[in-house]
Design a protein around this motif. Sequence first.
Motif, short mmCIF file in Angstrom:
data_model
loop_
_atom_site.label_atom_id
_atom_site.label_comp_id
_atom_site.label_asym_id
_atom_site.label_seq_id
_atom_site.Cartn_x
_atom_site.Cartn_y
_atom_site.Cartn_z
N MET A 1 0.84 -1.18 0.00
CA MET A 1 0.00 0.00 0.00
C MET A 1 0.89 1.25 0.00
N LEU A 2 0.52 2.25 -0.77
CA LEU A 2 1.28 3.50 -0.87
C LEU A 2 0.53 4.60 -0.14
N LEU A 3 1.22 5.25 0.79
CA LEU A 3 0.63 6.31 1.59
C LEU A 3 1.10 7.64 1.03
N ALA A 4 0.18 8.44 0.49
CA ALA A 4 0.51 9.68 -0.19
C ALA A 4 0.77 10.79 0.83
N GLY A 5 2.04 11.11 1.03
CA GLY A 5 2.46 12.09 2.02
C GLY A 5 3.31 11.43 3.09
N ALA A 6 4.13 12.25 3.77
CA ALA A 6 5.00 11.70 4.82
C ALA A 6 5.18 12.70 5.96
N GLY A 7 4.16 13.54 6.17
CA GLY A 7 4.21 14.52 7.25
C GLY A 7 3.47 14.03 8.48
N GLY A 8 3.09 14.98 9.33
CA GLY A 8 2.46 14.65 10.59
C GLY A 8 1.16 13.88 10.44
N HIS A 9 0.33 14.27 9.47
CA HIS A 9 -0.93 13.55 9.27
C HIS A 9 -0.68 12.11 8.84
N ALA A 10 0.32 11.92 7.99
CA ALA A 10 0.63 10.57 7.53
C ALA A 10 1.10 9.69 8.69
N ILE A 11 1.83 10.27 9.63
CA ILE A 11 2.30 9.49 10.78
C ILE A 11 1.13 9.11 11.68
N GLU A 12 0.17 10.03 11.87
CA GLU A 12 -1.04 9.67 12.62
C GLU A 12 -1.80 8.55 11.91
N LEU A 13 -1.85 8.61 10.61
CA LEU A 13 -2.48 7.55 9.84
C LEU A 13 -1.73 6.23 9.98
N LEU A 14 -0.40 6.31 10.05
CA LEU A 14 0.41 5.11 10.24
C LEU A 14 0.04 4.40 11.55
N ASP A 15 -0.24 5.16 12.60
CA ASP A 15 -0.66 4.54 13.85
C ASP A 15 -1.91 3.68 13.66
N ILE A 16 -2.87 4.20 12.87
CA ILE A 16 -4.09 3.43 12.61
C ILE A 16 -3.75 2.17 11.81
N LEU A 17 -2.90 2.32 10.81
CA LEU A 17 -2.53 1.16 9.99
C LEU A 17 -1.83 0.09 10.83
N ILE A 18 -0.97 0.51 11.75
CA ILE A 18 -0.30 -0.45 12.62
C ILE A 18 -1.31 -1.17 13.50
N SER A 19 -2.25 -0.40 14.07
CA SER A 19 -3.24 -1.01 14.97
C SER A 19 -4.15 -1.98 14.22
N GLU A 20 -4.36 -1.73 12.93
CA GLU A 20 -5.21 -2.61 12.13
C GLU A 20 -4.41 -3.66 11.36
N GLU A 21 -3.10 -3.73 11.62
CA GLU A 21 -2.21 -4.69 10.97
C GLU A 21 -2.29 -4.58 9.44
N MET A 22 -2.15 -3.34 8.96
CA MET A 22 -2.25 -3.07 7.52
C MET A 22 -0.96 -2.48 6.96
N THR A 23 0.18 -2.92 7.48
CA THR A 23 1.45 -2.33 7.05
C THR A 23 2.25 -3.20 6.09
N ALA A 24 1.70 -4.31 5.65
CA ALA A 24 2.43 -5.15 4.70
C ALA A 24 2.69 -4.39 3.40
N ASN A 25 3.96 -4.39 2.97
CA ASN A 25 4.37 -3.72 1.73
C ASN A 25 4.06 -2.22 1.73
N LEU A 26 4.02 -1.61 2.90
CA LEU A 26 3.70 -0.18 3.00
C LEU A 26 4.89 0.67 2.59
N ALA A 27 4.61 1.74 1.85
CA ALA A 27 5.61 2.76 1.53
C ALA A 27 4.94 4.12 1.56
N PHE A 28 5.74 5.16 1.79
CA PHE A 28 5.27 6.54 1.73
C PHE A 28 5.70 7.16 0.40
N TYR A 29 5.00 8.24 0.02
CA TYR A 29 5.41 9.02 -1.15
C TYR A 29 5.59 10.46 -0.72
N ASP A 30 6.79 11.00 -0.95
CA ASP A 30 7.08 12.39 -0.58
C ASP A 30 8.20 12.89 -1.48
#
Length: 203
Positions: free
Chosen positions: A1-30
């Motif tokens: 999954m590609l996460l568009a952005g790598a700032g503060g909002h993206a990091i808050e979103l990362l917390d949700i993805l971690i809690s939902e175990e949705m980080t497989a093949n995760l990358a950011f775009y910045d």
Amino acid sequence: MLLAGAGGHAIELLDILISEEMTANLAFYDDLTAITSLHGFPVLKNEEMAKEYLSKTPDFILGTGNPQVRMMFYQKFTAWGGTHRSIKGRGIAFSNFSNSNEADIFNLCFIGANTHIGTGTLINTGAQIHHDVRVGEFSEINPGAVLLGASQVGDQCSIGANATILPKVKIGNQVIVGAGSVVTQDVPDGVKVIGVPGRILDL
């Protein structure tokens, strides 16, 4: 999954993805900073890298709050073959009678009955969307904002933190409502509203 952005909002979103175990093949775009890794995940730096990534792993998430940037990423990534994924956080009071499948809804929000929330819109932490409210596409409802019954918010709007939109009030497209404002009357397109009661800011 590609996460568009790598700032503060993206990091808050990362917390949700971690809690939902949705980080497989995760990358950011910045493409605006020099960072190449964020909390152990790769950061793609240009369009060519993003296109190659999406050709193999098409799902993407909007990792920025700004309405115009959210729409820009959505349009670009979709054109490159990506598939938009919306995110739902934890602790949401979610009506069975809400049409909001294409919106991002963060933790601890209230989403009432007969609501419609458009594609790419962000409902941020603790916001309340009450019955019969309609929110357009690629808008940003900031933390703690309250949209009361049958109010309407257009496309690409930003409703500030802890702002309140009173029942049946209609807000146009590309409107900015300041934090803590209370909007009591209809608002036309393309203006800024501040204060209690809300008033259109002279430009």
